[in-house]
Design a protein around this motif. Structure first.
Motif, PDB file in Angstrom:
ATOM      1  N   ASN A 152     -11.069  -5.972  10.398  1.00 46.63           N
ATOM      2  CA  ASN A 152     -10.641  -5.494  11.697  1.00 46.63           C
ATOM      3  C   ASN A 152      -8.971  -5.836  11.740  1.00 46.63           C
ATOM      4  OD1 ASN A 152     -12.887  -4.283  12.339  1.00 46.63           O
ATOM      5  ND2 ASN A 152     -13.686  -6.193  13.411  1.00 46.63           N
ATOM      6  N   PHE A 153      -8.711  -6.683  11.434  1.00 47.11           N
ATOM      7  CA  PHE A 153      -7.267  -7.249  11.140  1.00 47.11           C
ATOM      8  C   PHE A 153      -6.497  -7.444   9.510  1.00 47.11           C
ATOM      9  CE2 PHE A 153      -8.523  -8.197  15.508  1.00 47.11           C
ATOM     10  CZ  PHE A 153      -7.381  -7.814  16.178  1.00 47.11           C
ATOM     11  N   ASP A 154      -5.433  -7.381   9.546  1.00 51.34           N
ATOM     12  CA  ASP A 154      -5.017  -7.571   7.953  1.00 51.34           C
ATOM     13  C   ASP A 154      -4.596  -9.029   7.898  1.00 51.34           C
ATOM     14  OD1 ASP A 154      -5.186  -4.915   7.115  1.00 51.34           O
ATOM     15  OD2 ASP A 154      -3.617  -4.587   8.273  1.00 51.34           O
ATOM     16  N   SER A 167       0.840  -1.236  -0.107  1.00 56.30           N
ATOM     17  CA  SER A 167       0.010   0.099  -0.051  1.00 56.30           C
ATOM     18  C   SER A 167       0.933   1.424  -0.005  1.00 56.30           C
ATOM     19  CB  SER A 167      -1.065   0.133   1.224  1.00 56.30           C
ATOM     20  OG  SER A 167      -1.912   1.226   1.211  1.00 56.30           O
ATOM     21  N   THR A 168       0.561   2.151  -0.775  1.00 64.12           N
ATOM     22  CA  THR A 168       1.152   3.390  -0.903  1.00 64.12           C
ATOM     23  C   THR A 168       1.356   4.361   0.168  1.00 64.12           C
ATOM     24  OG1 THR A 168      -0.677   4.416  -1.807  1.00 64.12           O
ATOM     25  CG2 THR A 168       1.199   3.448  -3.485  1.00 64.12           C
ATOM     26  N   LEU A 210       8.257  -5.707   4.307  1.00 66.11           N
ATOM     27  CA  LEU A 210       6.611  -5.725   4.820  1.00 66.11           C
ATOM     28  C   LEU A 210       6.895  -5.164   6.256  1.00 66.11           C
ATOM     29  CD1 LEU A 210       3.640  -6.569   4.233  1.00 66.11           C
ATOM     30  CD2 LEU A 210       4.313  -8.754   5.232  1.00 66.11           C
ATOM     31  N   LYS A 211       5.887  -4.051   6.484  1.00 67.71           N
ATOM     32  CA  LYS A 211       5.891  -3.523   7.802  1.00 67.71           C
ATOM     33  C   LYS A 211       4.776  -3.962   8.338  1.00 67.71           C
ATOM     34  CE  LYS A 211       7.961   1.010   6.391  1.00 67.71           C
ATOM     35  NZ  LYS A 211       7.769   2.208   6.326  1.00 67.71           N
ATOM     36  N   TYR A 212       4.672  -4.344   9.758  1.00 63.26           N
ATOM     37  CA  TYR A 212       3.704  -5.014  10.648  1.00 63.26           C
ATOM     38  C   TYR A 212       3.727  -4.786  11.829  1.00 63.26           C
ATOM     39  CZ  TYR A 212       6.913  -8.603  11.694  1.00 63.26           C
ATOM     40  OH  TYR A 212       7.953  -9.351  12.166  1.00 63.26           O
ATOM     41  N   ASN A 213       2.455  -4.850  12.707  1.00 66.47           N
ATOM     42  CA  ASN A 213       2.438  -4.701  13.982  1.00 66.47           C
ATOM     43  C   ASN A 213       1.688  -5.923  14.525  1.00 66.47           C
ATOM     44  OD1 ASN A 213       4.208  -2.363  14.292  1.00 66.47           O
ATOM     45  ND2 ASN A 213       2.280  -0.924  13.907  1.00 66.47           N
ATOM     46  N   PHE A 214       2.234  -6.599  15.539  1.00 67.97           N
ATOM     47  CA  PHE A 214       1.145  -7.405  16.305  1.00 67.97           C
ATOM     48  C   PHE A 214       0.323  -6.929  17.338  1.00 67.97           C
ATOM     49  CE2 PHE A 214       5.265 -10.418  15.601  1.00 67.97           C
ATOM     50  CZ  PHE A 214       4.457 -11.112  14.524  1.00 67.97           C
ATOM     51  N   THR A 215      -0.808  -7.501  17.391  1.00 67.62           N
ATOM     52  CA  THR A 215      -1.814  -7.166  18.229  1.00 67.62           C
ATOM     53  C   THR A 215      -2.485  -8.377  18.995  1.00 67.62           C
ATOM     54  OG1 THR A 215      -2.487  -5.232  16.790  1.00 67.62           O
ATOM     55  CG2 THR A 215      -4.116  -5.818  18.462  1.00 67.62           C
ATOM     56  N   PRO A 216      -2.526  -8.326  20.380  1.00 68.48           N
ATOM     57  CA  PRO A 216      -3.113  -9.499  20.806  1.00 68.48           C
ATOM     58  C   PRO A 216      -4.561  -9.616  20.849  1.00 68.48           C
ATOM     59  CG  PRO A 216      -2.564  -7.687  22.405  1.00 68.48           C
ATOM     60  CD  PRO A 216      -1.961  -7.226  21.216  1.00 68.48           C
ATOM     61  N   PHE A 217      -4.942 -10.890  20.751  1.00 71.60           N
ATOM     62  CA  PHE A 217      -6.483 -11.113  20.469  1.00 71.60           C
ATOM     63  C   PHE A 217      -6.956 -12.075  21.421  1.00 71.60           C
ATOM     64  CE2 PHE A 217      -9.982 -13.078  18.493  1.00 71.60           C
ATOM     65  CZ  PHE A 217     -10.765 -12.146  18.261  1.00 71.60           C
ATOM     66  N   TYR A 218      -7.866 -11.631  22.288  1.00 66.49           N
ATOM     67  CA  TYR A 218      -8.396 -12.301  23.294  1.00 66.49           C
ATOM     68  C   TYR A 218      -9.643 -13.367  23.119  1.00 66.49           C
ATOM     69  CZ  TYR A 218      -5.181  -9.247  25.441  1.00 66.49           C
ATOM     70  OH  TYR A 218      -4.074  -8.492  26.127  1.00 66.49           O
ATOM     71  N   GLY A 219     -10.026 -13.645  21.724  1.00 66.49           N
ATOM     72  CA  GLY A 219     -11.353 -14.241  21.745  1.00 66.49           C
ATOM     73  C   GLY A 219     -10.799 -15.572  21.205  1.00 66.49           C
ATOM     74  N   SER A 220     -11.677 -16.412  20.732  1.00 66.32           N
ATOM     75  CA  SER A 220     -11.387 -17.755  20.369  1.00 66.32           C
ATOM     76  C   SER A 220     -10.692 -17.828  18.718  1.00 66.32           C
ATOM     77  CB  SER A 220     -12.784 -18.557  20.155  1.00 66.32           C
ATOM     78  OG  SER A 220     -13.634 -17.970  19.204  1.00 66.32           O
ATOM     79  N   PRO A 230       1.700   0.289   8.399  1.00 64.14           N
ATOM     80  CA  PRO A 230       1.841  -1.370   8.675  1.00 64.14           C
ATOM     81  C   PRO A 230       0.700  -2.183   8.878  1.00 64.14           C
ATOM     82  CG  PRO A 230       2.904   0.346  10.287  1.00 64.14           C
ATOM     83  CD  PRO A 230       1.678   1.105   9.367  1.00 64.14           C
ATOM     84  N   LEU A 231       0.730  -3.208   8.676  1.00 65.29           N
ATOM     85  CA  LEU A 231      -0.273  -4.431   8.813  1.00 65.29           C
ATOM     86  C   LEU A 231      -0.624  -4.675  10.111  1.00 65.29           C
ATOM     87  CD1 LEU A 231       0.814  -7.291   6.250  1.00 65.29           C
ATOM     88  CD2 LEU A 231      -0.736  -5.396   5.859  1.00 65.29           C
TER      89      LEU A 231
END
Length: 865
Positions: free
Chosen positions: A503-505, A430-431, A481-491, A435-436
């Motif tokens: 909501n997430f890439d 993406s131009t 490739l730029k990215y950021n981790f995000t914790p997910f607390y669901g199933s 980050p993902l």
């Protein structure tokens, strides 16, 4: 609008139309004109200019062949549907033509079709695509050009060849192009797994929209563009794209027949703005004599009528117009009346067209094109890359000797926009450089795969096998490739649904690849083994141990030991029987003594009781070998007897169901549904757990009889509890773990390829071994894993002892009966003594041995004589 009212309005406007020309070929006054054909052309366009020349050629050719002529009256339309309708009414009502040939757009054809139907005059349209319903509504409407919908399959095959997964479709916002692109292209692309990223309609009357739409497309990630529009609009479009630097590296442009068929007529400015474009157009065999004749005459006539044009090559529109007029003229010769009779004759005729192939109408349409040519715009013109044939694929040539392939890559190198020869990826990051946003599950039961930790400073750390593997995969990508981790607390199901909702890439972790989740997202290639196994407590197996004493050696080894024993015993018995009375007697007695002597040699030394040095030599070697064998046997048997063989406490799933036993699975995983729907385990008999420790405790306390784990988890669990638990029953086929991406993600193909590169390089195996080694305990071997020793481990010893015994036997048989016992040993000593004279020549040493032997033999003979 009411047809009558509309007709009256058009009749009032007849004065606005102008004749382009009238053509009559008259050899003499007696030649009868069979009828007149009306044609509506756009004389301001290259299409119209080519059609006019080609139709006049067709009229002349029919006259030359038959001696009869047709009239041809052409009127101008300027690509205006209103002008076309006015011209059609004038041709029908005033000129009384018997058939009308229409321009290329469906908008014009749809207006005139009703007029022709009312007047019962065949209307022949050379539009690229006519709706199916149109020929049913207007019986006198014929599609006189091959249906170009097949070219959408060509385009889909091109896109699939280069592994592009999304396409931007840009078309002219008129009915003929809209109906020819949207349904057919979407279906063709869907068949090869390609999606339409953007569907952009451009107005032919608003050039300002070009910049707006191109700017929007430039900001998108997809870089593959299909352009389907008329040539005038295409010329403006590519010039604007060139100005906006969209004809550079990483871009892919594909044009359809309306543009590609007239590339030869473009000026230098337009051609320079289309460098690297791939084009698809209808194919006409240029080596055919009919085409060569048509081609030569057309160039001459076109240059005379249009001296300002630089290129005089005919396009597909010229050949189509020639074939249509020729078909109608020949049908008129066989029709005494117009109307229905002429229509029938047109549809029944089969003639040789401008390129030698027969032209025939099927269901009021010319048979669809079967072969398309693929070109590549480069320099001042284009290269002919090859062909695509319906039902066969790509080839460099046509005909019976053509070699076909499903991929366009086999046609050779392609010159892409911007000059590079390397294949574009078809997309770019993406131009906006955002980050993902990658979701990481926090509820993994096995922290070795993914672990999310928070410290006091609100920092979050991500670790585990899945995280390390994803980082290695990103490093293998050919771009940053730029990215950021995000914790997910669901199933796990919820994390996939969130990706579907954008909501997430992506998602990275131990997410299982399950068919039900494909409704919301797509997965990379599995990075773990696939399968589901049943783990149960293990118990020691005590049965079938009576024959363990045979396990140290293989059957072949036991047989060889027995054989060599009997053989050595036989040699000793044969040599010693002369000196020992107890070795003589009845045959039964001698056999018993022989066998007893053979096997007792393994466990005791009888060298002192032997009387011959030959038997002593054989026995000493055999005792050495026997010592090695007995010590090896004892060591191996001891190892086997101290190993406990484990067996499962539950044999299979059927046993669980019959016993109404409780089972466990990982909380939040898909396994619960699999247990209930596939393995038919009742819901009340299923419990979930959060960690390996909970599994182990539940199995020890018999709270559950078995635990169902995916194979990657089972490896970790058994590595930690290898002494207590064991896998029982078959492995159930389910998906492994993979990284998750939205449906249609442009990143998916590149990430999957990078993941495979990491796997094939051995990095994946190293990461997995490192993970398992961190929890590995000392494994307990089973008896089946203990290897029995075979003769291959002792073949040197067996050859040594067998050879020694054989030498002793030969010496005894050959020498003892001829010379006596003492002579044998004198002979042996003489030979051995000869070998110690190293300073003499070989011949002299042999002579010395012979003299010693001869001397000993003479002494012996004289003494005994």
């Amino acid at each position: 609008m009411d047809f009558t009212f509309f007709a009256i309005v058009l009749l009032l406007a007849q004065g606005a139309t102008a004749d382009v020309g009238r053509t009559n070929i008259l050899a003499n006054d007696q030649v009868m004109i069979r009828g007149t054909i009306g044609a509506i052309v756009d004389n301001s366009s290259r299409f119209g200019m080519e059609q006019k020349v080609a139709m006049e050629m067709a009229i002349k050719d029919v006259y030359d062949e038959t001696g009869q002529s047709c009239g041809l009256l052409m009127k101008a339309s300027q690509r205006e549907p209103y002008q076309t309708a006015v011209a059609a009414l004038d041709l029908i009502n005033k000129q009384e033509v018997q058939a009308i040939l229409l321009p290329q757009t469906w908008e014009e054809a749809s207006l005139v079709a009703e007029f022709g139907n009312q007047a019962k005059i065949p209307i022949l349209s050379i539009t690229d695509s006519t709706p199916i319903w149109a020929t049913k509504k207007w019986p006198f409407l014929l599609q006189a050009s091959p249906d170009q919908n097949a070219q959408m399959k060509v385009i889909a095959a091109i896109v699939a060849s280069w592994e592009w997964h999304q396409v931007n479709v840009i078309y002219e916002d008129i009915d003929s192009f809209r109906s020819g692109v949207t349904p057919h292209l979407s279906d063709a692309l869907r068949e090869v797994g390609v999606e339409v990223s953007n569907l952009v309609a451009l107005s032919p009357f608003d050039s300002s929209s070009l910049s707006t739409e191109l700017e929007r497309l430039e900001s998108e990630q997809c870089r593959v563009f299909l352009v389907h529009m008329s040539l005038p609009l295409a010329e403006q479009f590519f010039v604007k794209a060139k100005e906006m630097n969209m004809m550079e590296k990483d871009y892919v442009w594909i044009t359809t027949n309306p543009i590609t068929s007239l590339v030869h007529s473009l000026n230098a400015s337009t051609i320079s703005s289309m460098q690297g474009t791939i084009g698809v157009k209808s194919y006409y065999p240029q080596q055919d004599p009919h085409f060569q004749n048509f081609h030569t005459r057309f160039r001459k006539n076109f240059s005379l009528e249009n001296p300002d044009e630089d290129n005089h090559e005919p396009g597909t529109s010229a050949m189509q117009a020639y074939d249509v007029v020729r078909t109608v003229c020949l049908a008129m010769r066989e029709s005494s009346n117009g109307g229905q009779q002429l229509l029938d004759k047109i549809m029944l005729r089969e003639i040789n067209g401008s390129y030698g192939r027969s032209v025939q109408f099927i269901d009021r349409k010319v048979a669809p094109a079967q072969i398309f040519q693929i070109i590549n715009v480069i320099g001042k013109s284009y290269n002919e890359l090859g062909f695509w044939s319906y039902g066969k694929g790509f080839s460099k040539t046509t005909g019976d000797r053509a070699l076909y392939n499903t991929s366009m890559r086999h046609l050779g190198r392609v010159f892409w926009p911007g000059g590079p020869w390397t294949t574009p990826r078809g997309w770019i990051p993406s131009t906006n450089s955002k980050p993902l946003r990658i979701a990481v599950p926090t509820k993994s039961s096995f922290k070795q795969y993914v672990k999310v930790e928070h410290d006091n400073s609100t920092n979050t750390t991500y670790s585990g096998f899945a995280i390390n593997l994803f980082k290695a995969t990103v490093e293998s990508l050919p771009f940053d490739l730029k990215y950021n981790f995000t914790p997910f607390y669901g199933s796990y199901d919820q994390i996939v649904e969130q990706i579907y909702l954008k909501n997430f890439d992506a998602a990275v972790g131990d997410v299982a690849i399950v068919a039900n989740r494909y409704k919301h997202a797509e997965f990379t290639h599995p990075y773990t083994e696939s399968g589901l196994v049943m783990i149960v407590p293990a118990r020691t197996q005590n049965n079938n141990r009576a024959l363990l004493f045979m396990k140290p050696f293989t059957k072949a080894m036991w047989a060889l030991i027995g054989a060599i024993n009997i053989y050595n015993g036989f040699v000793v018995w044969l040599i010693e029987r002369k000196y020992c009375p107890e070795l003589k007697g009845s045959a039964l007695n001698q056999i018993g003594v022989l066998l007893c002597s053979a096997f007792t040699t393994l466990f005791s030394l009888h060298g002192g009781k032997l009387h011959s040095n030959l038997s002593r030599m054989a026995t000493v070697v055999w005792l050495f070998v026997a010592l090695v064998l007995t010590q090896t046997y004892v060591a191996n048997l001891t190892s086997i007897l101290t190993v406990q063989r484990l067996e499962p406490t539950v044999a299979d799933v059927e046993s669980l169901r019959n016993g109404n036993a409780m089972v466990g699975y990982c909380r939040g995983s898909f396994v619960a549904n699999y247990l209930m729907e596939v393995l038919n385990i009742h819901q009340n008999n299923i419990k979930n757990y959060n960690s390996p420790e909970e599994y182990a405790e539940a199995l020890r306390s018999q709270e559950i009889a078995a635990a169902f784990l995916e194979v990657p988890y089972a490896k970790l669990f058994l590595a930690k509890y290898c002494k207590e638990f064991i896998i029982a029953g078959p492995t159930f086929k389910v998906g492994g773990f993979g990284f998750v991406f939205p449906r249609g993600s442009l990143l998916l193909a590149d990430v999957t390829k990078a993941l495979l590169n990491v796997s094939e390089s051995g990095r994946l195996r190293d990461l997995e071994n490192s993970m398992i080694a961190s929890v590995k305990c000392v494994d307990r071997e089973s008896i089946d894993d203990m290897s029995s020793l075979s003769p291959s481990s002792f073949w040197v010893l067996f050859i040594f002892t067998g050879g020694t015994s054989t030498i002793a036997l030969l010496l005894y048989v050959v020498c003892h009966k001829r010379f006596g016992h003492k002579t044998v040993w004198r002979l042996v000593l003489a030979v051995m003594r000869g070998w110690w004279h190293r300073k003499k020549s070989f011949s002299r040493r042999v002579s010395g041995v012979e003299r010693s032997t001869s001397f000993s033999y003479t002494s012996y003979s004289s003494t005994h004589v």
